[in-house]
Design a protein around this motif. Structure first.
Motif, PDB file in Angstrom:
ATOM      1  N   ALA A 150      -5.249  -8.069   0.063  1.00  0.00           N
ATOM      2  CA  ALA A 150      -5.547  -8.241  -1.358  1.00  0.00           C
ATOM      3  C   ALA A 150      -4.875  -7.168  -2.202  1.00  0.00           C
ATOM      4  O   ALA A 150      -4.501  -7.409  -3.356  1.00  0.00           O
ATOM      5  CB  ALA A 150      -7.065  -8.204  -1.574  1.00  0.00           C
ATOM      6  N   GLN A 151      -4.694  -5.973  -1.614  1.00  0.00           N
ATOM      7  CA  GLN A 151      -4.077  -4.866  -2.358  1.00  0.00           C
ATOM      8  C   GLN A 151      -2.576  -5.078  -2.569  1.00  0.00           C
ATOM      9  O   GLN A 151      -1.964  -4.429  -3.423  1.00  0.00           O
ATOM     10  CB  GLN A 151      -4.305  -3.552  -1.620  1.00  0.00           C
ATOM     11  N   VAL A 152      -1.962  -5.930  -1.776  1.00  0.00           N
ATOM     12  CA  VAL A 152      -0.518  -6.194  -1.894  1.00  0.00           C
ATOM     13  C   VAL A 152      -0.289  -7.544  -2.564  1.00  0.00           C
ATOM     14  O   VAL A 152       0.202  -7.634  -3.685  1.00  0.00           O
ATOM     15  CB  VAL A 152       0.170  -6.131  -0.515  1.00  0.00           C
ATOM     16  N   ASP A 153      -0.638  -8.627  -1.860  1.00  0.00           N
ATOM     17  CA  ASP A 153      -0.503  -9.987  -2.392  1.00  0.00           C
ATOM     18  C   ASP A 153       0.952 -10.267  -2.797  1.00  0.00           C
ATOM     19  O   ASP A 153       1.853  -9.475  -2.529  1.00  0.00           O
ATOM     20  CB  ASP A 153      -1.465 -10.184  -3.560  1.00  0.00           C
ATOM     21  N   ILE A 154       1.181 -11.365  -3.457  1.00  0.00           N
ATOM     22  CA  ILE A 154       2.531 -11.760  -3.884  1.00  0.00           C
ATOM     23  C   ILE A 154       3.071 -10.772  -4.920  1.00  0.00           C
ATOM     24  O   ILE A 154       4.241 -10.376  -4.871  1.00  0.00           O
ATOM     25  CB  ILE A 154       2.531 -13.187  -4.474  1.00  0.00           C
ATOM     26  N   LEU A 214       6.534  -8.642  -4.599  1.00  0.00           N
ATOM     27  CA  LEU A 214       7.612  -8.757  -5.584  1.00  0.00           C
ATOM     28  C   LEU A 214       7.996  -7.379  -6.134  1.00  0.00           C
ATOM     29  O   LEU A 214       9.170  -7.110  -6.382  1.00  0.00           O
ATOM     30  CB  LEU A 214       7.196  -9.696  -6.718  1.00  0.00           C
ATOM     31  N   LYS A 215       6.998  -6.514  -6.318  1.00  0.00           N
ATOM     32  CA  LYS A 215       7.303  -5.149  -6.768  1.00  0.00           C
ATOM     33  C   LYS A 215       8.143  -4.420  -5.724  1.00  0.00           C
ATOM     34  O   LYS A 215       9.102  -3.709  -6.064  1.00  0.00           O
ATOM     35  CB  LYS A 215       6.010  -4.377  -7.042  1.00  0.00           C
ATOM     36  N   LEU A 216       7.792  -4.585  -4.461  1.00  0.00           N
ATOM     37  CA  LEU A 216       8.588  -3.956  -3.399  1.00  0.00           C
ATOM     38  C   LEU A 216      10.008  -4.501  -3.391  1.00  0.00           C
ATOM     39  O   LEU A 216      10.978  -3.745  -3.262  1.00  0.00           O
ATOM     40  CB  LEU A 216       7.928  -4.189  -2.034  1.00  0.00           C
ATOM     41  N   LYS A 224       2.582   2.452  -1.244  1.00  0.00           N
ATOM     42  CA  LYS A 224       1.478   2.495  -2.205  1.00  0.00           C
ATOM     43  C   LYS A 224       1.995   2.764  -3.617  1.00  0.00           C
ATOM     44  O   LYS A 224       1.564   2.123  -4.582  1.00  0.00           O
ATOM     45  CB  LYS A 224       0.479   3.573  -1.795  1.00  0.00           C
ATOM     46  N   MET A 225       2.926   3.701  -3.733  1.00  0.00           N
ATOM     47  CA  MET A 225       3.477   4.030  -5.047  1.00  0.00           C
ATOM     48  C   MET A 225       4.275   2.873  -5.629  1.00  0.00           C
ATOM     49  O   MET A 225       4.159   2.545  -6.821  1.00  0.00           O
ATOM     50  CB  MET A 225       4.369   5.264  -4.938  1.00  0.00           C
ATOM     51  N   LEU A 226       5.093   2.250  -4.801  1.00  0.00           N
ATOM     52  CA  LEU A 226       5.994   1.201  -5.296  1.00  0.00           C
ATOM     53  C   LEU A 226       5.265  -0.107  -5.594  1.00  0.00           C
ATOM     54  O   LEU A 226       5.583  -0.794  -6.559  1.00  0.00           O
ATOM     55  CB  LEU A 226       7.117   0.954  -4.280  1.00  0.00           C
ATOM     56  N   ALA A 227       4.287  -0.447  -4.752  1.00  0.00           N
ATOM     57  CA  ALA A 227       3.563  -1.707  -4.954  1.00  0.00           C
ATOM     58  C   ALA A 227       2.350  -1.522  -5.861  1.00  0.00           C
ATOM     59  O   ALA A 227       1.779  -2.504  -6.335  1.00  0.00           O
ATOM     60  CB  ALA A 227       3.132  -2.287  -3.610  1.00  0.00           C
ATOM     61  N   GLY A 228       1.936  -0.266  -6.079  1.00  0.00           N
ATOM     62  CA  GLY A 228       0.851   0.010  -7.010  1.00  0.00           C
ATOM     63  C   GLY A 228      -0.539  -0.235  -6.457  1.00  0.00           C
ATOM     64  O   GLY A 228      -1.356  -0.894  -7.097  1.00  0.00           O
ATOM     65  N   PHE A 229      -0.821   0.272  -5.272  1.00  0.00           N
ATOM     66  CA  PHE A 229      -2.175   0.147  -4.734  1.00  0.00           C
ATOM     67  C   PHE A 229      -2.591   1.457  -4.074  1.00  0.00           C
ATOM     68  O   PHE A 229      -1.771   2.305  -3.749  1.00  0.00           O
ATOM     69  CB  PHE A 229      -2.278  -1.019  -3.738  1.00  0.00           C
ATOM     70  N   GLY A 230      -3.909   1.599  -3.876  1.00  0.00           N
ATOM     71  CA  GLY A 230      -4.428   2.761  -3.179  1.00  0.00           C
ATOM     72  C   GLY A 230      -4.368   4.041  -4.003  1.00  0.00           C
ATOM     73  O   GLY A 230      -4.043   4.036  -5.197  1.00  0.00           O
TER      74      GLY A 230
END
Length: 251
Positions: free
Chosen positions: A17-21, A25-27, A209-215
């Motif tokens: 859920a923290q990554v998802d589509i 896409l951010k990565l 975490k930084m690039l995808a924006g989670f955690g």
């Protein structure tokens, strides 16, 4: 958008859920610079490539030596004598042909390092000497780019994230100052292979975490690893208002 192949390739992390589509896409749209393709840079590059970071910039001026193979798992016996960048290119392209790779095979001086840092969204310092770490930190502060810094020697490791975009984030110089002339390298002091694999893997995790924006990234925190006792310890690190590198960046 993500192709059917990409959806299948990254399906296990997209399920999170923290990554998802959106995170994937951010990565895919991200660019990261890896400085050093040795013990730390190996797991960093392998995991970021496998995770689908869209563009990896690879910087190392060294060649593969037999003594590297005990810990630098991106390279193998057939790579001995090759540029580490060329060895890495072959391995990463085999792992994930969906991503773009940019090579820096020579020593990055002040100007070329500044240009390389400006060209990416995030930098991972996987070098093994204080001078390079200081230079990378200065370039990241100047360009306003986050830096994931790791180090390992003997049976001890360290990891932190420095983000000059955050007003309270320290930089590498806040923590380590001018270092020490007596600093040892792995070739002088030794290092156990799985330790650099652990630190590098954690660097890759912090980058994702930084690039995808989670955690919660390790900003303002220093993770200390005692491999001998299998212990982890965390220290809070404050920004030094009088820091010679980042002290005046907000005032």
């Amino acid at each position: 958008m993500l192709s059917d192949q990409e959806l299948l390739r990254y399906s296990r992390q997209i399920l999170l859920a923290q990554v998802d589509i959106d995170g994937q896409l951010k990565l895919k749209g991200s660019r990261a610079l890896i400085v050093g393709l040795g013990g730390l840079g190996s797991p960093v590059a392998l995991y970021l490539a496998a995770a689908g970071v869209g563009e990896l910039h690879l910087a190392d001026f060294d060649t593969v030596d037999l003594t590297n193979l005990q810990r630098q798992v991106m390279h193998d016996t057939s790579s001995i004598g090759m540029s580490k960048v060329d060895s890495a290119l072959a391995r990463l392209q085999a792992i994930n042909p969906e991503i773009a790779l940019v090579a820096h095979r020579t020593v990055l001086d002040e100007d070329s390092l500044a240009e390389a840092v400006r060209a990416v969204d995030l930098v991972l310092d996987c070098s093994d000497n204080f001078g390079t770490r200081e230079a990378v930190n200065r370039a990241c502060v100047a360009a306003g780019k986050p830096l994931v810094s790791g180090a390992a020697i003997r049976l001890e490791g360290q990891l932190s994230v420095f983000d000059p975009r955050q007003p309270h984030s320290p930089c590498y110089h806040c923590l380590y100052g001018h270092g020490s002339d007596a600093e040892l390298t792995c070739s002088e002091a030794g290092v156990i292979g799985p330790l650099v694999g652990l630190v590098g893997s954690l660097q890759a995790l912090e980058a994702l975490k930084m690039l995808a924006g989670f955690g919660e990234p390790l900003i303002g925190r220093l993770l200390l690893i005692d491999a001998l006792g299998s212990r982890f310890r965390e220290l809070r690190v404050k920004r030094d208002p009088g820091c010679a590198v980042c002290g005046d960046r907000h005032g």
